[in-house]
Design an enzyme around this catalytic site. Structure first.
Site, PDB file in Angstrom:
ATOM      1  N   ASN A 155       0.851  -1.204   0.000  1.00  0.00           N
ATOM      2  CA  ASN A 155       0.000   0.000   0.000  1.00  0.00           C
ATOM      3  C   ASN A 155       0.880   1.245   0.000  1.00  0.00           C
ATOM      4  O   ASN A 155       2.101   1.146   0.043  1.00  0.00           O
ATOM      5  CB  ASN A 155      -0.960  -0.030   1.195  1.00  0.00           C
ATOM      6  CG  ASN A 155      -0.229  -0.027   2.512  1.00  0.00           C
ATOM      7  OD1 ASN A 155       0.412   0.944   2.878  1.00  0.00           O
ATOM      8  ND2 ASN A 155      -0.271  -1.155   3.227  1.00  0.00           N
ATOM      9  N   ASP A 191      -4.327  -6.115   5.274  1.00  0.00           N
ATOM     10  CA  ASP A 191      -5.325  -6.935   5.969  1.00  0.00           C
ATOM     11  C   ASP A 191      -5.231  -8.406   5.580  1.00  0.00           C
ATOM     12  O   ASP A 191      -5.607  -9.276   6.344  1.00  0.00           O
ATOM     13  CB  ASP A 191      -6.727  -6.401   5.682  1.00  0.00           C
ATOM     14  CG  ASP A 191      -6.972  -5.098   6.428  1.00  0.00           C
ATOM     15  OD1 ASP A 191      -6.557  -5.011   7.594  1.00  0.00           O
ATOM     16  OD2 ASP A 191      -7.550  -4.159   5.838  1.00  0.00           O
ATOM     17  N   LYS A 222       8.680 -17.373  -9.743  1.00  0.00           N
ATOM     18  CA  LYS A 222       7.926 -16.305 -10.405  1.00  0.00           C
ATOM     19  C   LYS A 222       6.806 -16.911 -11.263  1.00  0.00           C
ATOM     20  O   LYS A 222       7.063 -17.823 -12.055  1.00  0.00           O
ATOM     21  CB  LYS A 222       8.882 -15.481 -11.272  1.00  0.00           C
ATOM     22  CG  LYS A 222       8.212 -14.281 -11.885  1.00  0.00           C
ATOM     23  CD  LYS A 222       9.170 -13.483 -12.742  1.00  0.00           C
ATOM     24  CE  LYS A 222       8.360 -12.532 -13.610  1.00  0.00           C
ATOM     25  NZ  LYS A 222       9.132 -12.001 -14.703  1.00  0.00           N
ATOM     26  N   PRO A 232      -2.851 -11.291  11.005  1.00  0.00           N
ATOM     27  CA  PRO A 232      -3.121 -10.994  12.419  1.00  0.00           C
ATOM     28  C   PRO A 232      -3.279  -9.491  12.596  1.00  0.00           C
ATOM     29  O   PRO A 232      -2.648  -8.716  11.880  1.00  0.00           O
ATOM     30  CB  PRO A 232      -1.863 -11.499  13.135  1.00  0.00           C
ATOM     31  CG  PRO A 232      -0.805 -11.532  12.087  1.00  0.00           C
ATOM     32  CD  PRO A 232      -1.498 -11.811  10.787  1.00  0.00           C
ATOM     33  N   ASP A 233      -4.126  -9.094  13.536  1.00  0.00           N
ATOM     34  CA  ASP A 233      -4.280  -7.663  13.841  1.00  0.00           C
ATOM     35  C   ASP A 233      -3.285  -7.328  14.956  1.00  0.00           C
ATOM     36  O   ASP A 233      -3.451  -7.756  16.107  1.00  0.00           O
ATOM     37  CB  ASP A 233      -5.722  -7.360  14.255  1.00  0.00           C
ATOM     38  CG  ASP A 233      -5.952  -5.864  14.335  1.00  0.00           C
ATOM     39  OD1 ASP A 233      -5.095  -5.164  14.904  1.00  0.00           O
ATOM     40  OD2 ASP A 233      -6.974  -5.399  13.805  1.00  0.00           O
ATOM     41  N   ILE A 234      -2.272  -6.584  14.603  1.00  0.00           N
ATOM     42  CA  ILE A 234      -1.185  -6.327  15.563  1.00  0.00           C
ATOM     43  C   ILE A 234      -1.671  -5.426  16.694  1.00  0.00           C
ATOM     44  O   ILE A 234      -1.407  -5.684  17.877  1.00  0.00           O
ATOM     45  CB  ILE A 234       0.026  -5.736  14.830  1.00  0.00           C
ATOM     46  CG1 ILE A 234       0.544  -6.797  13.853  1.00  0.00           C
ATOM     47  CG2 ILE A 234       1.126  -5.307  15.796  1.00  0.00           C
ATOM     48  CD1 ILE A 234       1.383  -6.283  12.732  1.00  0.00           C
ATOM     49  N   PHE A 247      -4.225   4.065  14.827  1.00  0.00           N
ATOM     50  CA  PHE A 247      -4.783   5.026  13.879  1.00  0.00           C
ATOM     51  C   PHE A 247      -6.002   4.420  13.212  1.00  0.00           C
ATOM     52  O   PHE A 247      -6.119   3.189  13.096  1.00  0.00           O
ATOM     53  CB  PHE A 247      -3.744   5.379  12.811  1.00  0.00           C
ATOM     54  CG  PHE A 247      -2.775   6.420  13.281  1.00  0.00           C
ATOM     55  CD1 PHE A 247      -2.939   7.746  12.919  1.00  0.00           C
ATOM     56  CD2 PHE A 247      -1.717   6.081  14.103  1.00  0.00           C
ATOM     57  CE1 PHE A 247      -2.064   8.715  13.367  1.00  0.00           C
ATOM     58  CE2 PHE A 247      -0.831   7.041  14.560  1.00  0.00           C
ATOM     59  CZ  PHE A 247      -1.004   8.361  14.185  1.00  0.00           C
ATOM     60  N   LYS A 301     -13.733   1.294  16.200  1.00  0.00           N
ATOM     61  CA  LYS A 301     -12.413   0.655  16.136  1.00  0.00           C
ATOM     62  C   LYS A 301     -11.765   0.595  17.528  1.00  0.00           C
ATOM     63  O   LYS A 301     -11.136  -0.394  17.889  1.00  0.00           O
ATOM     64  CB  LYS A 301     -11.527   1.447  15.162  1.00  0.00           C
ATOM     65  CG  LYS A 301     -10.583   0.590  14.373  1.00  0.00           C
ATOM     66  CD  LYS A 301     -10.061   1.297  13.140  1.00  0.00           C
ATOM     67  CE  LYS A 301     -10.957   1.061  11.934  1.00  0.00           C
ATOM     68  NZ  LYS A 301     -10.407   1.620  10.700  1.00  0.00           N
ATOM     69  N   LYS A 358     -10.781  -3.016  18.858  1.00  0.00           N
ATOM     70  CA  LYS A 358      -9.372  -3.387  19.012  1.00  0.00           C
ATOM     71  C   LYS A 358      -8.945  -3.414  20.476  1.00  0.00           C
ATOM     72  O   LYS A 358      -7.908  -3.955  20.799  1.00  0.00           O
ATOM     73  CB  LYS A 358      -8.497  -2.416  18.235  1.00  0.00           C
ATOM     74  CG  LYS A 358      -8.928  -2.283  16.771  1.00  0.00           C
ATOM     75  CD  LYS A 358      -7.783  -2.377  15.826  1.00  0.00           C
ATOM     76  CE  LYS A 358      -8.255  -2.225  14.391  1.00  0.00           C
ATOM     77  NZ  LYS A 358      -7.258  -2.672  13.429  1.00  0.00           N
TER      78      LYS A 358
HETATM   79  N1  CTP Z   1      -3.614  -2.534  12.384  1.00  0.00           N
HETATM   80  C1  CTP Z   1      -2.743  -3.527  12.852  1.00  0.00           C
HETATM   81  N2  CTP Z   1      -2.758  -4.750  12.284  1.00  0.00           N
HETATM   82  C2  CTP Z   1      -3.602  -5.038  11.274  1.00  0.00           C
HETATM   83  C3  CTP Z   1      -4.491  -4.043  10.788  1.00  0.00           C
HETATM   84  C4  CTP Z   1      -4.456  -2.799  11.376  1.00  0.00           C
HETATM   85  O1  CTP Z   1      -1.968  -3.252  13.786  1.00  0.00           O
HETATM   86  N3  CTP Z   1      -3.589  -6.221  10.739  1.00  0.00           N
HETATM   87  C5  CTP Z   1      -3.619  -1.234  13.064  1.00  0.00           C
HETATM   88  C6  CTP Z   1      -3.084  -0.097  12.254  1.00  0.00           C
HETATM   89  O2  CTP Z   1      -1.712   0.087  12.487  1.00  0.00           O
HETATM   90  C7  CTP Z   1      -3.899   1.070  12.775  1.00  0.00           C
HETATM   91  C8  CTP Z   1      -5.227   0.456  13.149  1.00  0.00           C
HETATM   92  O3  CTP Z   1      -4.955  -0.925  13.306  1.00  0.00           O
HETATM   93  O4  CTP Z   1      -3.359   1.582  13.965  1.00  0.00           O
HETATM   94  C9  CTP Z   1      -6.370   0.639  12.167  1.00  0.00           C
HETATM   95  O5  CTP Z   1      -6.096   0.157  10.929  1.00  0.00           O
HETATM   96  P1  CTP Z   1      -7.128   0.372   9.690  1.00  0.00           P
HETATM   97  O6  CTP Z   1      -6.479  -0.257   8.517  1.00  0.00           O
HETATM   98  O7  CTP Z   1      -7.545   1.769   9.588  1.00  0.00           O
HETATM   99  O8  CTP Z   1      -8.395  -0.422  10.167  1.00  0.00           O
HETATM  100  P2  CTP Z   1      -8.743  -1.910  10.003  1.00  0.00           P
HETATM  101  O9  CTP Z   1      -8.491  -2.608  11.279  1.00  0.00           O
HETATM  102  O10 CTP Z   1      -8.048  -2.474   8.798  1.00  0.00           O
HETATM  103  O11 CTP Z   1     -10.300  -1.855   9.762  1.00  0.00           O
HETATM  104  P3  CTP Z   1     -11.089  -1.394   8.441  1.00  0.00           P
HETATM  105  O12 CTP Z   1     -10.260  -1.848   7.265  1.00  0.00           O
HETATM  106  O13 CTP Z   1     -12.357  -2.098   8.602  1.00  0.00           O
HETATM  107  O14 CTP Z   1     -11.228   0.097   8.529  1.00  0.00           O
END
Ligand code: CTP
Length: 409
Positions: A215, A283, A293, A311-313, A331, A345, A349
């Protein structure tokens, strides 16, 4: 904290809140400070030199060019001999003069002649406060290290509602104490002895050895936060995805590419007192990246990617447990319904605060230098003005330091 032996030069500009300077002088003196006052011509319409002199028990500086004034060049000395210059109330006009180096009266001359910490407590009408000129002038002052307390929000003397109220007197006193504790060679750094973990930049999720899902995150905000926490004395580990930025000073940088690597590096950096997740984590990852390749075959359909959720960190670090940092922030990058999404959020979270920012194409946030954020925490919602990413980082670091010291969110 005490202010025993501290010398404060209080500059009072011409706003209705000038009357509060009388209480401010008393509170500062109660804590042991010596207070000398400088009154602008405008300030003298709201409060008399006599009251200031009586409460401070010091002569009051008023007029730069007065021939009967026996201070001579003592205004320069007064500025130099102070430990801190406090501008309360700081009007839009005086803030503008400070930003542009004007010295056309005694108060502005004292401020320009000073090499001491300066703390401003803005007070003005809400429209003047929000005006881009005022915000730009304050940004200039902050970039030069001028400190700020307030303004608060509420009913203003002009009858309008909004931001622009002089900060509460006791909040100004607390800001003076903090500013003096952090100033000078013997300064105590508020985050000394604290460990902080910051994530920054994008993650790259491989499709095959040469392709990835990524991204546009530049990492500027996360890197600025790591730098700001380090400047306050924290021992900072920055876990960063691929970015084209120099390492912030005094920070340990761990470079990773994927979300899984980022999580492992974060867990390895624990325990920490603070964690701020500013990374734009992908995500999803490709469930089974190709080892070689992937080649296109004429006439064959394009390949299909099967994705697995990463994983959501932020959520992992926020989960209750002995290793949970005392303060976890994240954020919320949103293109619409900023506050509602941020609140959801925060709850989902389990973190302590969310800085919600507008990443719609017109905002210029992604890759740009400025950021407009709303701070959402259990104690409420706070809209910050449009600031540089460095300023957002400093504000956030100050808030975290204050919170860890037992203050409000
Ligand atoms: N984040 C994280 N790990 C992930 C996804 C997100 O640590 N796998 C953290 C980001 O660093 C940020 C926050 O979660 O601090 C929000 O990320 P954002 O991408 O805005 O939200 P999402 O959790 O992806 O939710 P959505 O896509 O539904 O808005």
């Amino acid at each position: 904290m005490t202010l025993a032996g501290r010398r404060i030069l209080l500059v009072i500009a011409g706003g209705i809140a000038a009357y509060k300077s009388l209480d401010l002088i008393r509170r500062l003196r109660e804590r042991g400070a010596t207070v000398r006052c400088a009154l602008t011509e405008g300030g003298a319409h709201f409060v008399t030199p006599m009251s200031l002199a009586a409460l401070s028990e010091q002569p009051v500086f008023e007029d730069l060019f007065s021939l009967t004034d026996d201070h001579g060049m003592s205004h320069i000395r007064a500025s130099r001999e102070s430990d801190l210059l406090l501008v309360a109330p700081a009007t839009a006009n005086l803030i503008a003069k400070m930003a542009h180096g004007l010295a056309d009266d005694l108060a502005s001359t004292l401020l320009l002649a000073s090499d001491k910490p300066i703390l401003v407590a803005p007070s003005m009408n809400v429209v003047m406060w929000r005006h881009p000129a005022t915000q730009a002038n304050l940004a200039i002052l902050r970039s030069r290290g001028v400190l700020q307390v307030g303004p608060g929000t509420g009913e203003l003397a002009c009858g309008e509602e909004g931001s622009g109220r002089l900060a509460e007197v006791m909040d100004i006193v607390a800001a003076v104490e903090t500013a003096l504790a952090n100033a000078g060679p013997g300064a105590t750094k508020p985050l000394a002895g604290r460990r902080a973990l910051v994530t920054s930049g994008p993650t790259y999720e491989p499709i095959d050895p040469v392709r990835f899902i990524g991204n546009r995150s530049s990492g500027r905000q996360g890197h600025a936060i790591a730098g700001a926490l380090a400047r306050l004395g924290a021992d900072v580990t920055l876990v960063s995805g691929p970015v084209a930025l120099p390492d912030p000073d005094g920070v340990t940088v761990v470079r990773i590419e994927t979300a899984a690597e980022m999580l492992a590096a974060c867990q390895a950096a624990l325990p920490a007192d603070v964690a701020v997740c500013a990374a734009a984590v992908a995500d999803w990852r490709v469930t089974a990246p190709a080892r070689q390749k992937t080649r296109k075959v004429e006439g064959a359909p394009p390949p299909t990617l099967t994705l697995t959720q990463n994983p959501d960190i932020l959520a992992t670090l926020s989960a209750p447990g002995p290793a949970r940092p005392a303060r976890v922030g994240g954020f919320a990058a949103e293109t619409h319904d900023l506050v509602d999404h941020a609140k959801a959020k925060l709850a989902r979270k389990g973190c302590d605060l969310i800085l919600a920012n507008d990443v719609s194409e017109s905002s210029g946030t992604f890759g740009g230098d400025a950021n407009q954020v709303v701070l959402v925490s259990a104690t409420g919602i706070e809209e910050w003005p449009r600031l540089s990413k460095t300023e957002v980082a400093s504000r956030l670091a100050d808030r975290i330091a204050a919170r860890l010291a037992g203050g409000p969110a």
